[in-house]
Scaffold this active site. Structure first.
Site, short mmCIF file in Angstrom:
data_model
loop_
_atom_site.label_atom_id
_atom_site.label_comp_id
_atom_site.label_asym_id
_atom_site.label_seq_id
_atom_site.Cartn_x
_atom_site.Cartn_y
_atom_site.Cartn_z
N LYS A 29 0.84 -1.20 0.00
CA LYS A 29 0.00 0.00 0.00
C LYS A 29 0.87 1.25 0.00
O LYS A 29 0.64 2.18 -0.75
CB LYS A 29 -0.87 -0.02 1.25
CG LYS A 29 -1.48 1.31 1.65
CD LYS A 29 -2.40 1.22 2.83
CE LYS A 29 -1.74 1.56 4.12
NZ LYS A 29 -1.44 2.99 4.37
N ASN A 30 1.93 1.24 0.85
CA ASN A 30 2.70 2.46 1.03
C ASN A 30 3.74 2.70 -0.05
O ASN A 30 4.49 3.67 -0.01
CB ASN A 30 3.33 2.47 2.43
CG ASN A 30 2.26 2.61 3.51
OD1 ASN A 30 1.10 2.91 3.20
ND2 ASN A 30 2.63 2.35 4.74
N CYS A 124 -4.12 12.15 13.01
CA CYS A 124 -5.07 11.03 12.98
C CYS A 124 -4.92 10.31 14.31
O CYS A 124 -4.26 10.79 15.22
CB CYS A 124 -4.78 10.12 11.80
SG CYS A 124 -3.26 9.25 11.99
N ARG A 129 1.07 14.19 13.38
CA ARG A 129 1.52 14.03 11.97
C ARG A 129 1.66 15.36 11.24
O ARG A 129 1.00 15.63 10.26
CB ARG A 129 0.59 13.08 11.24
CG ARG A 129 0.43 11.77 12.01
CD ARG A 129 -0.29 10.72 11.26
NE ARG A 129 0.61 10.08 10.29
CZ ARG A 129 0.19 9.08 9.51
NH1 ARG A 129 -1.03 8.67 9.57
NH2 ARG A 129 1.01 8.52 8.64
N ASP A 317 4.44 0.06 12.16
CA ASP A 317 3.16 -0.40 11.63
C ASP A 317 2.79 -1.80 12.06
O ASP A 317 1.64 -2.21 11.91
CB ASP A 317 3.14 -0.33 10.09
CG ASP A 317 3.10 1.10 9.62
OD1 ASP A 317 3.33 1.35 8.43
OD2 ASP A 317 2.85 1.98 10.47
N ARG A 414 -8.67 -0.38 4.69
CA ARG A 414 -7.75 0.61 4.09
C ARG A 414 -6.42 -0.02 3.74
O ARG A 414 -5.72 0.40 2.83
CB ARG A 414 -7.50 1.77 5.07
CG ARG A 414 -8.65 2.73 5.24
CD ARG A 414 -8.26 3.90 6.09
NE ARG A 414 -7.07 4.56 5.57
CZ ARG A 414 -6.45 5.58 6.18
NH1 ARG A 414 -6.90 6.01 7.35
NH2 ARG A 414 -5.39 6.15 5.66
C1 EPZ Z 1 4.40 6.59 6.56
O1 EPZ Z 1 3.70 7.66 7.15
C2 EPZ Z 1 3.40 5.44 6.44
N1 EPZ Z 1 2.27 5.84 5.62
C3 EPZ Z 1 2.91 5.05 7.84
O2 EPZ Z 1 2.07 3.92 7.69
C4 EPZ Z 1 4.12 4.66 8.69
O3 EPZ Z 1 3.65 4.37 10.00
C5 EPZ Z 1 5.11 5.83 8.74
O4 EPZ Z 1 5.50 6.19 7.39
C6 EPZ Z 1 6.37 5.50 9.52
O5 EPZ Z 1 6.97 4.37 8.99
C7 EPZ Z 1 2.40 5.87 4.28
O6 EPZ Z 1 3.45 5.59 3.73
C8 EPZ Z 1 1.16 6.24 3.50
P1 EPZ Z 1 6.67 9.88 8.63
P2 EPZ Z 1 4.34 9.16 7.14
O7 EPZ Z 1 6.62 11.17 7.87
O8 EPZ Z 1 5.14 9.34 5.91
C9 EPZ Z 1 6.97 13.13 12.08
C10 EPZ Z 1 0.03 2.75 7.67
O9 EPZ Z 1 -0.61 2.18 8.53
N2 EPZ Z 1 6.94 14.18 11.04
O10 EPZ Z 1 7.80 8.94 8.37
O11 EPZ Z 1 3.25 10.12 7.43
C11 EPZ Z 1 5.67 12.34 12.19
O12 EPZ Z 1 4.74 13.02 13.00
C12 EPZ Z 1 0.68 4.11 7.95
O13 EPZ Z 1 0.22 2.30 6.51
C13 EPZ Z 1 7.10 15.50 11.45
O14 EPZ Z 1 7.24 15.80 12.63
O15 EPZ Z 1 5.30 9.07 8.40
C14 EPZ Z 1 6.14 11.04 12.81
O16 EPZ Z 1 6.24 11.21 14.21
C15 EPZ Z 1 0.38 4.57 9.35
N3 EPZ Z 1 7.09 16.47 10.50
C16 EPZ Z 1 7.54 10.86 12.22
O17 EPZ Z 1 7.92 12.13 11.69
C17 EPZ Z 1 6.95 16.20 9.16
O18 EPZ Z 1 6.97 17.14 8.34
C18 EPZ Z 1 7.59 9.84 11.08
O19 EPZ Z 1 6.55 10.20 10.19
C19 EPZ Z 1 6.79 14.84 8.78
C20 EPZ Z 1 6.80 13.85 9.73
#
Ligand code: EPZ
Length: 435
Positions: A29-30, A124, A129, A317, A414
């Protein structure tokens, strides 16, 4: 596209019976969602293969269609996306609020059309996020962020997206992918540092390179992109998603808990080392080939500690499914969730079923096992809080004694394609019902 409906799963606990059989893993998915966003970089209709038939793919398709793209489903797992006719660059607020991945679209839209607007992606259930690192990166690439009225970000790059040197203060999967996609058609060289190293990023980058992009270092912490200066990518080059390591990990954990023998096919064990090693050490019997895993449950699983970590560490995840596993381990386990600050909502449901879990703080829990998991008193309800927590609760119901109803399974849909069909084939008793 699959509608979001209020449905539930009704599950009969296995009551000691073991699962057995074979499960085939879908495309990731990702990775697929990012490839769909990247289709905007191409010069015509592009074909995407091994795309999971899940709600999030449906939502991303709807987002693209609302912008004017043509999206066709050639088969349940094959899409073509033609961005030639995109006439708008304001991403639908309601759809975007439901799916964080839509923010990845901002990169391709900004670099191709020089402007994009999208809602501040709501936090969420797993955490706030924010997107501060996306915004900082866009500014360095020459974009301006218009005043943020009604929580909508309007970003424009009148002189186009130019090369930049961007350091991510936190390794961000979405941030890495989004700025990588923006840089692909940009002017000049972009260096992204402290990048996420997920295999889904490599999968998309390799496809883009065969279609004319110049991306080096995907899968490492430093990615260099030589922009094409606006030249679109070759849509004759189709994409194929890698297997979903999170779906495969979910089934591996399930099998390690209650399978006589479970064969997981069409997966990539080399993307799942941390999970495989933990379960082997805990006593499960696991053998692997290049694209399959066979697992047999341990008689007395040993406890262990988890610290979620960016890839290739233990994936956040599958933290929830692994906690369900640890409720059956013989002893104490600590889980430290380093990535998200709100990813333990499902613990309440496990506790209602009989698990012994102490929430030490928003990022740390202590699990004592093994505990029997029993059906709830009539009035109590089990629900899916997010995609992966939903799988964890379904797994707990299978391990439990009695009949369980799990609500809000549109969230499970999802990220898992027809989960009840896959589980039924393994010997589970699970039915989808209208709530
Ligand atoms: C991706 O989310 C995945 N989603 C998530 O899977 C997964 O849990 C996550 O990566 C971590 O591996 C998709 O790929 C669609 P991040 P993403 O940006 O990209 C912080 C699922 O169930 N952050 O790596 O949104 C953020 O809050 C989902 O498939 C900032 O602070 O995750 C988090 O604490 C759930 N500022 C950390 O970084 C920013 O500008 C990692 O988030 C961006 C992120």
């Amino acid at each position: 596209m699959s509608p979001i409906t209020k449905e539930s799963f009704v599950i009969q606990g296995l009551a000691g019976k073991k699962l057995r059989g074979t499960v085939k893993i879908n495309g990731a998915k990702n990775a697929a969602l990012k490839a769909m966003a990247a289709a905007v970089l191409f010069d015509g209709p592009v074909t995407l293969n091994n795309i999971p038939d899940t709600n999030d793919v449906g939502v991303m398709s709807d987002v693209l269609i609302k912008l004017g793209a043509k999206v066709e489903k050639k088969s349940p797992n094959t899409l073509t996306i033609d961005s030639t006719f995109i006439s708008k660059t304001d991403i639908d607020s309601e759809l975007a609020q439901n799916m964080r991945a839509s923010v990845v679209l901002t990169g391709p839209l900004l670099v191709r059309y020089k402007k994009v607007s999208f809602p501040s992606p709501g936090g969420c259930v797993i955490g706030t996020r924010p997107i501060d690192m996306f915004i900082e990166g866009y500014k360095k690439m020459g974009a301006t962020i218009d005043p943020n009225e009604e929580m909508v970000y309007s970003i424009s790059a009148k002189n186009g997206v130019s090369g930049a040197d961007v350091f991510f203060n936190i390794q961000t999967v979405g941030g890495t992918e989004t700025l990588m996609l923006a840089a692909v058609l940009g002017k000049g060289k972009t260096i992204l540092r402290n990048c996420a190293m997920e295999p889904e990023i490599v999968n998309v980058a390799e496809w883009l390179n065969t279609a004319g992009a110049k991306i080096k270092g995907a899968g490492t912490t430093t990615i260099e992109i030589e922009g094409t200066g606006g030249k679109l990518l070759n849509s004759k080059i189709s994409y194929t998603a890698i297997p979903d390591r999170i779906e495969a990990g979910s089934f591996l954990i399930l099998g390690a808990t209650c399978a006589e023998e479970l064969m997981i096919e069409d997966c990539r064990p080399d993307h799942m080392e941390s999970v495989i090693n933990l379960l082997k050490d805990s006593g499960a019997t696991i053998t692997t080939t290049g694209n399959s895993i066979t697992v047999k449950a341990a008689a007395n699983p040993k406890p262990f500690n988890i610290r979620t970590h960016e890839y290739p560490g233990f994936p956040t995840d599958i933290q929830a499914p692994m906690v369900t596993y640890l409720t059956q381990a013989h002893g104490e386990s600590m889980v430290f969730e380093t990535i998200f600050e709100g990813r333990f909502k499902y613990v309440e449901d496990l506790s209602k079923m009989g698990a012994t879990i102490t929430i030490m703080n928003p990022r740390e829990i202590l699990i004592k096992g093994p505990t029997a998991l029993a059906e709830l008193p009539e009035k109590d309800e089990l629900r899916a809080h997010d995609i992966r927590a939903g799988f964890a609760i379904v797994m707990a119901a299978l391990l439990g004694k009695g009949t369980f109803t799990v609500h809000n399974i549109h969230l499970v849909d999802r990220g898992y394609e027809r989960l009840e069909e896959k589980l039924t084939k393994l010997g589970a008793s699970i039915k989808r019902t209208q709530t």
